[in-house]
Design an enzyme around this catalytic site. Sequence first.
Site, PDB file in Angstrom:
ATOM      1  N   GLY A  72      -6.074  12.384   2.507  1.00 45.75           N
ATOM      2  CA  GLY A  72      -5.203  11.954   3.604  1.00 45.75           C
ATOM      3  C   GLY A  72      -5.729  12.287   4.977  1.00 45.75           C
ATOM      4  N   GLY A  73      -7.046  12.393   5.138  1.00 42.83           N
ATOM      5  CA  GLY A  73      -7.600  12.781   6.427  1.00 42.83           C
ATOM      6  C   GLY A  73      -7.225  11.835   7.548  1.00 42.83           C
ATOM      7  N   GLY A  74      -7.377  10.536   7.332  1.00 43.20           N
ATOM      8  CA  GLY A  74      -7.032   9.564   8.368  1.00 43.20           C
ATOM      9  C   GLY A  74      -5.555   9.594   8.711  1.00 43.20           C
ATOM     10  N   SER A  75      -4.724   9.727   7.679  1.00 46.76           N
ATOM     11  CA  SER A  75      -3.274   9.796   7.903  1.00 46.76           C
ATOM     12  C   SER A  75      -2.900  11.068   8.670  1.00 46.76           C
ATOM     13  CB  SER A  75      -2.530   9.758   6.570  1.00 46.76           C
ATOM     14  OG  SER A  75      -2.756   8.531   5.901  1.00 46.76           O
ATOM     15  N   ALA A  76      -3.528  12.186   8.315  1.00 47.08           N
ATOM     16  CA  ALA A  76      -3.274  13.442   9.022  1.00 47.08           C
ATOM     17  C   ALA A  76      -3.696  13.344  10.481  1.00 47.08           C
ATOM     18  CB  ALA A  76      -4.001  14.590   8.330  1.00 47.08           C
ATOM     19  N   LYS A  84      -4.189  16.837   2.924  1.00 44.78           N
ATOM     20  CA  LYS A  84      -3.074  16.693   1.984  1.00 44.78           C
ATOM     21  C   LYS A  84      -3.617  16.721   0.563  1.00 44.78           C
ATOM     22  CE  LYS A  84      -2.266  12.521   0.990  1.00 44.78           C
ATOM     23  NZ  LYS A  84      -2.477  12.228  -0.448  1.00 44.78           N
ATOM     24  N   GLY A 121      -9.259  10.919  -0.761  1.00 47.33           N
ATOM     25  CA  GLY A 121      -7.942  11.149  -1.329  1.00 47.33           C
ATOM     26  C   GLY A 121      -7.229  12.359  -0.761  1.00 47.33           C
ATOM     27  N   PRO A 140     -13.318  15.283   4.364  1.00 46.86           N
ATOM     28  CA  PRO A 140     -14.146  14.159   3.925  1.00 46.86           C
ATOM     29  C   PRO A 140     -13.395  12.832   4.005  1.00 46.86           C
ATOM     30  CG  PRO A 140     -14.296  15.974   2.373  1.00 46.86           C
ATOM     31  CD  PRO A 140     -13.194  16.326   3.324  1.00 46.86           C
ATOM     32  N   VAL A 141     -14.120  11.785   4.340  1.00 45.61           N
ATOM     33  CA  VAL A 141     -13.531  10.455   4.493  1.00 45.61           C
ATOM     34  C   VAL A 141     -13.393   9.794   3.127  1.00 45.61           C
ATOM     35  CG1 VAL A 141     -13.878   8.178   5.524  1.00 45.61           C
ATOM     36  CG2 VAL A 141     -14.484  10.236   6.809  1.00 45.61           C
ATOM     37  N   ASP A 194       1.193   7.444   3.833  1.00 39.16           N
ATOM     38  CA  ASP A 194       0.913   8.878   3.872  1.00 39.16           C
ATOM     39  C   ASP A 194       1.166   9.508   5.239  1.00 39.16           C
ATOM     40  OD1 ASP A 194       0.206   8.871   1.242  1.00 39.16           O
ATOM     41  OD2 ASP A 194      -1.937   9.142   1.566  1.00 39.16           O
TER      42      ASP A 194
END
Length: 285
Positions: free
Chosen positions: A105-109, A12, A103, A99-100, A141
């Site tokens: 939104g990797g975890g949310s995605a 995101k 910003g 990347p963790v 997110d």
Amino acid sequence: MKDTGVLLARAKVNLWLNVVGRRADGFHLLDSLVAFTDLADGIEVAPASDLSLEIVGPGAATLAGEDASDNLVLKAARLLAGRAGVAPRAALRLTKRIPVAAGLGGGSADAAATLRALVDLWRIAMPEEELFDLAASLGADVPMCLAGRPAVATGIGERLAPAPRLPDCAILLVNPGVALPTPAVFRARLGDFAPGLPIESGWPDLAAFAADLARRGNDLTAAAISLQSAVADVLDRLWRTDGVAHAAMSGSGATCFGLYASTDAAQRAASHLPDAWWRHAGRLV
């Protein structure tokens, strides 16, 4: 693991972000244009006798020491199972490329893709409204990642309205590899709240789009730079690349982006950045 197909969890990007107020509970109210890129993690699910998660890919090492109870993929699986009244049994495989703590939104995605994949695997008949409500309980997110399409996010990010069609363009994402915790950035923000500008119409081309993005900006940029000067360095380098139409910070940082007319232009710009910086040249989708 049985091949179940890969569900993409797209990165995101906040193309603008205005802080328009604050609720009584301290959460800030936002107005942000959210879009998604061709950079994506992958989620695979398969039947199993219990719940497990395997993490592979270039970003796996950064999650190696994470407490499993804090992983949003497992939280999403357990929450969905509890809401649907089914046993949480699945073998999950996360291919980590985003990347963790960048910003993006990797975890949310990842959580959103997990919900979609497990609804299918467990054959859960759940109305979309309930699924989005469940997603919101995992984080502000997650609903926008569950929708997975350009949207104007308001409230604390959970209220989504379809965005006008975005002009065709390439994007270069750049992260200098510094930590910028979102709560700290919001605490460092100074000044009045933004008015929140309406979208008069769509954008006929990249030039019009870039002009509107510049008018709105990102209200957290100065705060982020006050905490990590590397953000200013990234923005300066992006603005000096050939063919850049607009450059800004995404969300609360530290990832920044540049928009270009073509992927070739974005890739050429990426080649002139410091080797130590992470970058991805691709497209908005």
